[in-house]
Design a protein around this motif. Structure first.
Motif, short mmCIF file in Angstrom:
data_model
loop_
_atom_site.label_atom_id
_atom_site.label_comp_id
_atom_site.label_asym_id
_atom_site.label_seq_id
_atom_site.Cartn_x
_atom_site.Cartn_y
_atom_site.Cartn_z
N PRO A 172 -24.56 -19.60 -38.42
CA PRO A 172 -25.95 -19.61 -38.89
C PRO A 172 -26.66 -20.90 -38.48
O PRO A 172 -26.02 -21.94 -38.33
CB PRO A 172 -25.81 -19.51 -40.41
N GLU A 173 -27.98 -20.82 -38.35
CA GLU A 173 -28.76 -21.98 -37.92
C GLU A 173 -28.55 -23.18 -38.83
O GLU A 173 -28.45 -24.32 -38.37
CB GLU A 173 -30.24 -21.62 -37.87
N VAL A 189 -30.81 -33.56 -29.65
CA VAL A 189 -29.39 -33.30 -29.39
C VAL A 189 -29.20 -31.93 -28.73
O VAL A 189 -28.40 -31.78 -27.80
CB VAL A 189 -28.58 -33.41 -30.69
N LEU A 190 -29.92 -30.91 -29.20
CA LEU A 190 -29.78 -29.58 -28.62
C LEU A 190 -30.21 -29.56 -27.16
O LEU A 190 -29.55 -28.96 -26.31
CB LEU A 190 -30.59 -28.57 -29.43
N PRO A 218 -27.75 -15.93 -21.89
CA PRO A 218 -26.64 -16.48 -21.11
C PRO A 218 -27.17 -17.42 -20.03
O PRO A 218 -28.10 -17.11 -19.30
CB PRO A 218 -25.97 -15.24 -20.51
N ILE A 219 -26.55 -18.60 -19.93
CA ILE A 219 -27.03 -19.64 -19.02
C ILE A 219 -25.85 -20.26 -18.28
O ILE A 219 -24.89 -20.72 -18.90
CB ILE A 219 -27.78 -20.74 -19.80
N ASP A 220 -25.94 -20.27 -16.96
CA ASP A 220 -24.99 -20.99 -16.13
C ASP A 220 -25.67 -22.10 -15.34
O ASP A 220 -25.03 -23.09 -14.99
CB ASP A 220 -24.28 -20.04 -15.16
N VAL A 241 -31.51 -23.00 -27.00
CA VAL A 241 -30.15 -23.42 -27.38
C VAL A 241 -29.84 -23.00 -28.82
O VAL A 241 -28.76 -22.48 -29.11
CB VAL A 241 -29.99 -24.94 -27.23
N MET A 242 -30.77 -23.20 -29.72
CA MET A 242 -30.54 -22.84 -31.12
C MET A 242 -30.32 -21.34 -31.27
O MET A 242 -29.46 -20.90 -32.05
CB MET A 242 -31.70 -23.29 -31.99
N GLU A 243 -31.06 -20.53 -30.51
CA GLU A 243 -30.85 -19.08 -30.55
C GLU A 243 -29.44 -18.74 -30.11
O GLU A 243 -28.77 -17.89 -30.71
CB GLU A 243 -31.88 -18.37 -29.66
N ASN A 244 -28.96 -19.38 -29.06
CA ASN A 244 -27.59 -19.13 -28.59
C ASN A 244 -26.56 -19.60 -29.60
O ASN A 244 -25.53 -18.93 -29.82
CB ASN A 244 -27.36 -19.82 -27.25
N GLU A 245 -26.81 -20.74 -30.24
CA GLU A 245 -25.84 -21.26 -31.21
C GLU A 245 -25.65 -20.30 -32.37
O GLU A 245 -24.58 -20.26 -32.99
CB GLU A 245 -26.31 -22.63 -31.73
#
Length: 475
Positions: free
Chosen positions: A204-205, A332-333, A173-175, A195-199
């Motif tokens: 799915p990746e 982009v991520l 979690p990121i604010d 970011v990819m882990e959060n997405e």
């Protein structure tokens, strides 16, 4: 309290120009209103619709195509798929027939001059970009709903739970930028990897990668189209397109047939400083000339600033060996996370924060993305974002004639150049010596936005907008 959870596909959206807050947002609001009528099982009972535009949507709505976007949204068209070459004909048919086909399913009477009202002197307290839809039913009842276009194509409905997503269990979690740096330090992951882990909490990746590469396909098509289209921009300012002329001068007599061959030609023109400056400007001009012409673009994070990130990405592709799917996804991520931090801590809406919220944020996003892709550490990435925004603080939004043309288009070139400069500075600097953090700049930007006079917030009531004596018959 639910955290605001923002995906890469919230920051980067496919749509139609010229404005994410004044075109894409109202278009989405119109679609949501039609959907609401369907949910209430009242769509078939509607006999008339009225639209009330407030604040900035009223003052610069015509120049930004707000009226056009709302008609198309109500009429059942989607900005991702709508054929842009059919825009004028579709709108003229609605106006001349005095009919709207709500959601493409139910025709009602609609008189453009009477039923779409610009309330220039009225504003609603929640946000300057407000639109109220009124549906009058055959039963004698009426349904009224108000929506706010809060920047970057994001829309909130008054009185509703406006959480964009059902809350998911994000691993990181990121604010704030400090949150992001904490997770990078704890895991050793790059920002793009976090970011990819959060997405993956949403999909799915492989789906994220496919979506990001689709975003890139729209960007490359937009750049290529803009670099090969001549003429003048619509709206009455008679601004001549420059990207195609500049592209023609830079490429000379070198031939090519498609985007990939064109990139090879761009590389052949050389790595000289002046040449690269010209190309970065050309890339940015191309996107925003398309945007100003109601072309298909990607919010990055807004339409008005849609040229900065594509220009820096093209610089990376053409001059830094970045023409690779993995590298493009990484770019982009990384950019998306910086945009999310600004949206959570400040704003990406020029109607709330001036142009610092659009060009400034996009420049910070691009600087961060380029820095990671060029091998910078996580702290250097955040430093690059900070440098880029620090030198956009206080930038006003004062579009002449309410059009996203002057000074907006050239500002994209400046934002792109500043992003590259910020990246280079960060890459050559020890972050231990940094005096200003990204979070401090986000906080300062928001304080500046709150202090900024409303006439410098996309109202065309101040700045260049009132000091350039130009007659605008279409606006």
């Amino acid at each position: 309290m639910q955290r605001e959870q923002i995906s890469v596909f919230d920051i980067f959206k496919i749509g139609i120009g010229p404005s994410s807050s004044h075109t894409l947002g109202p278009w989405r609001a119109a679609q949501q209103f039609v959907h609401s009528l369907q949910q209430q099982q009242e769509l078939d009972h509607v006999v008339q619709v009225k639209i009330l535009l407030y604040g900035s949507l009223a003052k610069t709505g015509k120049g930004h195509g707000t009226d056009i976007a709302i008609l198309l949204g109500l009429d059942g068209h989607d900005p991702v798929t709508f054929a842009v070459d059919q825009l004028d004909g579709t709108v003229e048919h609605i106006k001349n027939a005095h009919r709207l086909n709500l959601g493409g399913k139910h025709e009602v009477s609609f008189h453009f001059d009477d039923d779409l009202i610009f309330l220039f002197s009225e504003s609603l307290p929640y946000h300057p970009n407000a639109v109220t839809f009124q549906a009058f039913l055959s039963t004698g009842k009426a349904i009224s709903e108000t929506y706010y276009s809060i920047g970057g194509g994001f829309v909130v409905k008054e009185g509703a739970d406006n959480s964009k997503h059902t809350e998911v269990d994000l691993p990181f979690p990121i604010d704030t930028a400090n949150d992001l740096l904490h997770w990078c330090r704890k895991t050793g992951l790059k920002i793009s990897e976090v970011v990819m882990e959060n997405e993956q909490a949403w999909r799915p990746e492989i789906k994220t990668r496919e979506g990001v590469l689709q975003i890139f396909r729209v960007i490359r098509e937009c750049i290529y189209r803009g670099c090969h289209t001549t003429g003048y921009l619509p709206g009455g300012l008679n601004v001549a397109r420059r990207a195609a002329r500049l592209n023609r001068r830079l490429t000379g007599d070198r031939g090519y047939q498609n985007f990939t061959e064109w990139v090879d030609v761009v590389r052949q023109t050389g790595n000289g400083f002046q040449n690269i400056l010209d190309w970065v400007s050309c890339f940015a001009l191309a996107v925003n000339e398309e945007n100003a012409s109601f072309g298909r673009v990607v919010t990055a994070p807004t339409n008005g600033a849609a040229g900065v990130i594509p220009a820096v990405l093209m610089y990376y592709i053409a001059f830094c060996d970045g023409f690779d799917d993995d590298k493009i996804v990484q770019f982009v991520l990384t950019a998306s996370e910086v945009g999310s931090i600004f949206k959570k801590g400040a704003t990406i809406s020029a109607a709330m924060g001036g142009c610092q919220a659009e060009i400034g944020v996009s420049s910070a996003m691009a600087a961060a993305a380029l820095t990671e892709c060029l091998g910078g550490s996580q702290r250097q990435v955040l430093m690059a974002a900070e440098i880029a925004m620090e030198h956009h603080l206080g930038l006003t939004c004062d579009p002449i004639g309410g059009l996203v043309q002057v000074p907006c288009i050239e500002r994209n070139t400046m934002g792109a150049i500043k992003a590259i400069t910020a990246s280079q500075l960060a890459l050559q600097t020890n972050p231990d010596n940094a005096k200003v953090s990204l979070d401090a700049v986000v906080k300062t930007m928001w304080q500046t936005a709150l202090d900024m006079n409303s006439k410098y917030k996309e109202t065309s009531d101040g700045g260049l907008a009132i000091n350039i004596p130009i007659s605008l018959p279409e606006c």
